[in-house]
Design a protein around this motif. Structure first.
Motif, PDB file in Angstrom:
ATOM      1  N   ASP A  43       0.830  -1.213   0.000  1.00 24.48           N
ATOM      2  CA  ASP A  43       0.000   0.000   0.000  1.00 24.48           C
ATOM      3  C   ASP A  43       0.866   1.266   0.000  1.00 24.48           C
ATOM      4  O   ASP A  43       0.565   2.258   0.683  1.00 24.48           O
ATOM      5  CB  ASP A  43      -0.947   0.020   1.224  1.00 24.48           C
ATOM      6  CG  ASP A  43      -1.821  -1.222   1.272  1.00 24.48           C
ATOM      7  OD1 ASP A  43      -2.183  -1.719   0.177  1.00 24.48           O
ATOM      8  OD2 ASP A  43      -2.104  -1.723   2.378  1.00 24.48           O
ATOM      9  N   GLY A  44       1.986   1.202  -0.684  1.00 24.98           N
ATOM     10  CA  GLY A  44       2.824   2.390  -0.857  1.00 24.98           C
ATOM     11  C   GLY A  44       3.682   2.748   0.343  1.00 24.98           C
ATOM     12  O   GLY A  44       4.238   3.855   0.376  1.00 24.98           O
ATOM     13  N   ALA A  45       3.836   1.827   1.335  1.00 29.67           N
ATOM     14  CA  ALA A  45       4.646   2.182   2.514  1.00 29.67           C
ATOM     15  C   ALA A  45       5.306   0.945   3.114  1.00 29.67           C
ATOM     16  O   ALA A  45       4.766  -0.169   3.041  1.00 29.67           O
ATOM     17  CB  ALA A  45       3.761   2.850   3.573  1.00 29.67           C
ATOM     18  N   TRP A  46       6.459   1.183   3.720  1.00 30.22           N
ATOM     19  CA  TRP A  46       7.106   0.123   4.498  1.00 30.22           C
ATOM     20  C   TRP A  46       6.354   0.000   5.821  1.00 30.22           C
ATOM     21  O   TRP A  46       6.108   0.995   6.506  1.00 30.22           O
ATOM     22  CB  TRP A  46       8.583   0.450   4.746  1.00 30.22           C
ATOM     23  CG  TRP A  46       9.399   0.371   3.488  1.00 30.22           C
ATOM     24  CD1 TRP A  46       9.824   1.409   2.710  1.00 30.22           C
ATOM     25  CD2 TRP A  46       9.880  -0.823   2.839  1.00 30.22           C
ATOM     26  NE1 TRP A  46      10.531   0.940   1.626  1.00 30.22           N
ATOM     27  CE2 TRP A  46      10.587  -0.429   1.675  1.00 30.22           C
ATOM     28  CE3 TRP A  46       9.786  -2.197   3.119  1.00 30.22           C
ATOM     29  CZ2 TRP A  46      11.182  -1.341   0.809  1.00 30.22           C
ATOM     30  CZ3 TRP A  46      10.385  -3.103   2.244  1.00 30.22           C
ATOM     31  CH2 TRP A  46      11.079  -2.686   1.112  1.00 30.22           C
ATOM     32  N   GLY A  69      14.042 -11.028 -11.420  1.00 27.59           N
ATOM     33  CA  GLY A  69      15.255 -10.752 -10.645  1.00 27.59           C
ATOM     34  C   GLY A  69      15.274  -9.393  -9.985  1.00 27.59           C
ATOM     35  O   GLY A  69      16.341  -8.795  -9.834  1.00 27.59           O
ATOM     36  N   GLN A  70      14.089  -8.915  -9.598  1.00 24.63           N
ATOM     37  CA  GLN A  70      14.078  -7.601  -8.921  1.00 24.63           C
ATOM     38  C   GLN A  70      14.517  -7.835  -7.464  1.00 24.63           C
ATOM     39  O   GLN A  70      13.704  -8.085  -6.580  1.00 24.63           O
ATOM     40  CB  GLN A  70      12.681  -6.981  -9.009  1.00 24.63           C
ATOM     41  CG  GLN A  70      12.704  -5.468  -8.998  1.00 24.63           C
ATOM     42  CD  GLN A  70      11.320  -4.879  -8.891  1.00 24.63           C
ATOM     43  OE1 GLN A  70      10.303  -5.578  -8.898  1.00 24.63           O
ATOM     44  NE2 GLN A  70      11.262  -3.555  -8.762  1.00 24.63           N
ATOM     45  N   GLU A 148       5.422  -9.158  -4.969  1.00 25.57           N
ATOM     46  CA  GLU A 148       4.058  -9.074  -5.531  1.00 25.57           C
ATOM     47  C   GLU A 148       3.824 -10.205  -6.527  1.00 25.57           C
ATOM     48  O   GLU A 148       4.680 -10.504  -7.366  1.00 25.57           O
ATOM     49  CB  GLU A 148       3.865  -7.728  -6.244  1.00 25.57           C
ATOM     50  CG  GLU A 148       2.413  -7.504  -6.631  1.00 25.57           C
ATOM     51  CD  GLU A 148       2.214  -6.349  -7.612  1.00 25.57           C
ATOM     52  OE1 GLU A 148       1.076  -6.147  -8.036  1.00 25.57           O
ATOM     53  OE2 GLU A 148       3.197  -5.664  -7.940  1.00 25.57           O
ATOM     54  N   ALA A 149       2.657 -10.829  -6.434  1.00 23.89           N
ATOM     55  CA  ALA A 149       2.302 -11.919  -7.339  1.00 23.89           C
ATOM     56  C   ALA A 149       1.940 -11.357  -8.712  1.00 23.89           C
ATOM     57  O   ALA A 149       1.377 -10.271  -8.821  1.00 23.89           O
ATOM     58  CB  ALA A 149       1.131 -12.703  -6.754  1.00 23.89           C
ATOM     59  N   GLY A 150       2.270 -12.112  -9.753  1.00 25.93           N
ATOM     60  CA  GLY A 150       1.899 -11.706 -11.113  1.00 25.93           C
ATOM     61  C   GLY A 150       3.128 -11.573 -11.977  1.00 25.93           C
ATOM     62  O   GLY A 150       4.125 -10.998 -11.553  1.00 25.93           O
ATOM     63  N   LYS A 157       4.650  -3.916  -6.669  1.00 26.28           N
ATOM     64  CA  LYS A 157       4.109  -2.957  -5.689  1.00 26.28           C
ATOM     65  C   LYS A 157       4.277  -3.491  -4.268  1.00 26.28           C
ATOM     66  O   LYS A 157       3.890  -2.834  -3.308  1.00 26.28           O
ATOM     67  CB  LYS A 157       2.632  -2.683  -5.984  1.00 26.28           C
ATOM     68  CG  LYS A 157       2.409  -1.939  -7.297  1.00 26.28           C
ATOM     69  CD  LYS A 157       0.946  -1.505  -7.419  1.00 26.28           C
ATOM     70  CE  LYS A 157       0.573  -1.173  -8.847  1.00 26.28           C
ATOM     71  NZ  LYS A 157       0.598  -2.364  -9.747  1.00 26.28           N
ATOM     72  N   GLU A 158       4.807  -4.707  -4.155  1.00 30.30           N
ATOM     73  CA  GLU A 158       5.050  -5.285  -2.825  1.00 30.30           C
ATOM     74  C   GLU A 158       6.462  -5.869  -2.751  1.00 30.30           C
ATOM     75  O   GLU A 158       6.921  -6.490  -3.714  1.00 30.30           O
ATOM     76  CB  GLU A 158       4.025  -6.385  -2.531  1.00 30.30           C
ATOM     77  CG  GLU A 158       2.630  -5.806  -2.358  1.00 30.30           C
ATOM     78  CD  GLU A 158       1.538  -6.860  -2.265  1.00 30.30           C
ATOM     79  OE1 GLU A 158       1.863  -8.060  -2.108  1.00 30.30           O
ATOM     80  OE2 GLU A 158       0.376  -6.467  -2.376  1.00 30.30           O
ATOM     81  N   TYR A 159       7.100  -5.666  -1.593  1.00 27.70           N
ATOM     82  CA  TYR A 159       8.487  -6.113  -1.400  1.00 27.70           C
ATOM     83  C   TYR A 159       8.669  -6.631   0.013  1.00 27.70           C
ATOM     84  O   TYR A 159       7.882  -6.312   0.913  1.00 27.70           O
ATOM     85  CB  TYR A 159       9.473  -4.941  -1.599  1.00 27.70           C
ATOM     86  CG  TYR A 159       9.437  -4.375  -2.994  1.00 27.70           C
ATOM     87  CD1 TYR A 159      10.300  -4.841  -3.976  1.00 27.70           C
ATOM     88  CD2 TYR A 159       8.512  -3.384  -3.330  1.00 27.70           C
ATOM     89  CE1 TYR A 159      10.246  -4.341  -5.266  1.00 27.70           C
ATOM     90  CE2 TYR A 159       8.449  -2.878  -4.616  1.00 27.70           C
ATOM     91  CZ  TYR A 159       9.319  -3.361  -5.581  1.00 27.70           C
ATOM     92  OH  TYR A 159       9.258  -2.870  -6.856  1.00 27.70           O
TER      93      TYR A 159
END
Ligand code: COI
Length: 355
Positions: A43-46, A69-70, A148-150, A157-159
């Motif tokens: 959601d845009g934040a750690w 490989g991100q 993030e899945a996909g 958008k998720e890490y």
């Protein structure tokens, strides 16, 4: 030194694995401590950093890290002195570099307060895993992966930002011979060579395996355009001693800005060692080897500290380096490790105490 009041959610391990660990026979990076730090980005934040028992992760098979490989990482070490005090070496540099790497891989920057709060809590919990004595340390591996899945090829958008720790002794066991690369390249202008991007390391494995078949342990990567200039060893920056002059390549977008590398440069200046930071040609090093002027090659890096190279190969020929009593490699290793283990004055303010 706790730098912030950032809350960290801590879940302690019910039991410790430490009694089953043979600290006298540690292969690098095989054993991990009881806890790990995890911080999710969504959601845009750690989110609030967490410490939990070390263990496997559950992730969607389509998570971006598996496909594109991100991922970026860092290497740091913690040391224990004779009074059981715990020290890090230039940790701010690692913090800054992981965000520089992240930026290049389109990963959101990690907040400094979270980095230091999570790291210090983790080290305090797992402090018994840091053993005293020169050569013993705790290798710290911060990293970020895209979760993030996909499988669409776009930044996630998720890490997850994580830190895991492994008690360490030597990185390379045995002698290290290197091959000067004539065909394969590690990094190119405008690429990601300066970043600690996971893929930089994966791309080295195949050429390194070929070099191993020829009797070398590592490759010294040359510039991708001409293969005429020596750049870095992939897991290490690289220094050459010709006569009494020390030479190393300047950092660029192809070469990692190594913390050990820049510490050696600072020490060389302090001790008035003749140092040149400039492009180093294959030709000059081969000629110096032939004339006997090439005294040393050594690699530098967090994991290995300073690693003398005993010989190199180029264009089908092998060259041996002399064995020196008074090597620069030994000199810098002694100076650096004494600072790291709190046994020498720290005039550059490199030490950072965890308490
Ligand atoms: C380090 O020296 O910390 C490194 O990143 C090298 C690593 C690939 C073991």
């Amino acid at each position: 030194m706790k730098t912030s009041t950032t809350p960290v959610d801590i879940q302690k391990a019910a039991t410790s694995k430490i009694e089953n660990t043979d600290f006298n026979n540690l292969a690098f990076g095989q054993v991990f401590t009881d806890h790990m730090m995890i911080c999710d980005y969504k959601d845009g934040a750690w989110q609030t950093p967490k410490i939990q028992p070390y263990g496997p992760l559950e992730m969607d098979p389509s998570a971006r890290v598996f496909h594109y490989g991100q991922a970026v990482f860092e290497g740091m070490k913690a040391f224990k002195d004779e009074e059981d005090q715990i020290w890090l070496f230039r940790p701010e540099d690692n913090f800054e570099r992981i965000n520089k790497s992240s930026e290049r891989l389109a990963i959101p920057a990690f907040p400094k307060e979270f980095f230091f709060a999570g790291l210090e809590e983790l080290l305090k919990l797992d402090k018994d895993w840091i053993k005293k004595g020169f050569g013993n340390s705790l290798y710290i591996r911060p990293f970020v992966i895209a979760t993030e899945a996909g499988v669409s090829a776009a930044p996630a958008k998720e890490y997850k930002f994580m830190i895991i720790c492994s008690p360490a002794q030597a990185y390379y066991s045995g002698e290290v011979r290197v091959k000067f690369s004539e065909e394969y390249s590690r990094a190119a202008d405008g690429g990601v060579g300066f970043a600690k991007a996971a893929g930089n390391y994966a791309a080295q494995f195949y050429p390194t395996n070929l070099a191993k078949d020829e009797g070398f342990q590592q490759i010294i990567w040359t510039d991708a355009n001409t293969h005429e200039y020596l750049e870095e060893a992939g897991t290490m920056n690289i220094f050459f001693r010709v006569g009494d002059k020390l030479i190393t390549a300047p950092t660029s977008d192809r070469i990692l800005d190594g913390v050990t590398r820049k510490s050696i440069i600072a020490l060389a200046k302090e001790f008035n060692i003749d140092l040149e930071v400039r492009r180093v040609s294959v030709k000059e090093i081969v000629e110096a080897a032939k004339s006997g002027d090439l005294k040393e090659i050594f690699g530098s890096g967090t994991a290995t500290v300073i690693n003398p190279i005993v010989g190199f190969g180029h264009a089908g020929k092998k060259y041996d380096l002399p064995k020196l009593e008074d090597s620069y490699a030994g000199f810098f290793k002694d100076k650096l490790t004494k600072i790291q283990y709190n046994q020498a004055a720290d005039k550059f303010n490199w030490r950072y105490q965890v308490k």
